[in-house]
Design an enzyme around this catalytic site. Structure first.
Site, PDB file in Angstrom:
ATOM      1  N   ARG A 284      58.654  57.722  69.196  1.00 57.53           N
ATOM      2  CA  ARG A 284      57.837  58.756  69.852  1.00 57.53           C
ATOM      3  C   ARG A 284      57.567  58.436  71.315  1.00 57.53           C
ATOM      4  O   ARG A 284      57.349  59.340  72.112  1.00 57.53           O
ATOM      5  CB  ARG A 284      56.546  58.975  69.058  1.00 57.53           C
ATOM      6  CG  ARG A 284      56.823  59.646  67.697  1.00 57.53           C
ATOM      7  CD  ARG A 284      55.579  59.767  66.852  1.00 57.53           C
ATOM      8  NE  ARG A 284      54.976  58.489  66.546  1.00 57.53           N
ATOM      9  CZ  ARG A 284      55.256  57.741  65.483  1.00 57.53           C
ATOM     10  NH1 ARG A 284      56.138  58.149  64.607  1.00 57.53           N
ATOM     11  NH2 ARG A 284      54.649  56.585  65.286  1.00 57.53           N
TER      12      ARG A 284
ATOM     13  N   GLU B 204      52.367  42.856  60.024  1.00 54.16           N
ATOM     14  CA  GLU B 204      51.397  42.421  59.025  1.00 54.16           C
ATOM     15  C   GLU B 204      52.060  41.507  57.990  1.00 54.16           C
ATOM     16  O   GLU B 204      51.482  40.521  57.565  1.00 54.16           O
ATOM     17  CB  GLU B 204      50.784  43.641  58.335  1.00 54.16           C
ATOM     18  CG  GLU B 204      49.640  43.291  57.414  1.00 54.16           C
ATOM     19  CD  GLU B 204      48.947  44.512  56.871  1.00 54.16           C
ATOM     20  OE1 GLU B 204      48.100  44.329  55.979  1.00 54.16           O
ATOM     21  OE2 GLU B 204      49.242  45.636  57.319  1.00 54.16           O
TER      22      GLU B 204
END
Length: 178
Positions: A61, A98
């Site tokens: 994006r 993560e």
């Protein structure tokens, strides 16, 4: 309260995506609104620290905003992609996720030493990808003059981490939480 409530209202929140407890900020609804998209690009261009030689967009994006901003800023567009997606000689930088690590890359010859670069992405959360992009650009000899984001999730600390790395950071909208 966000500085641009009109733009914030165009961003859809999807609860519990991609997992429970996450409030996903979906900018596709803003992209569908011609006036909201134009206002976003105009605001980002107006707050750019210029002049800049290149607007670097982070996949995917960020590419949209980089291309749109490059035109009024009279700059080229530099693509920062996931490693392995660009042909030719590239340089890459790892960053922590993560659960594990990932890598981003750019063409080795896409940025001349001393180039003034504006880094752009749609959203900053923890800042891992953006910080890796800054390291990558600096390795190529660029001066990262600013990082801009449509959305900031300040509770996750990414913008503050970029500022600690010596980067001026701006965003149009911020949302509390994750």
């Amino acid at each position: 309260m966000t500085a641009n409530p009109d733009l914030a209202a165009l961003i859809r929140t999807i609860p519990d995506f991609p997992r429970p407890g996450i409030q996903f900020r979906d900018i596709t609804t803003l992209l569908l609104d011609a006036q909201g998209l134009a206002m976003s690009v105009e605001s980002m261009a107006a707050s750019a620290i210029g002049p800049v030689d290149l607007v670097a967009g982070i996949e995917a994006r960020g590419f949209l905003f980089a291309a749109a901003l490059a035109i009024p800023l009279h700059a080229g567009v530099l693509l920062i992609r996931k490693d392995g997606k660009l042909p030719g000689v590239t340089i890459a930088e790892e960053y922590a996720l993560e659960y594990g690590e990932d890598r981003i890359a750019m063409h080795a010859d896409s940025c001349a030493p001393g180039a003034r670069v504006l880094l752009v992405d749609d959203l900053i959360a923890t800042g891992g990808t953006a910080r890796a992009a800054v390291r990558l650009l600096r390795r190529a000899g660029a001066e990262v003059v600013q990082a801009q984001f449509l959305v900031d999730l300040p509770d996750l600390g990414g913008a503050d981490a970029l500022r600690a790395d010596g980067v001026d950071v701006t965003s149009l909208v911020s949302f509390p939480g994750h």
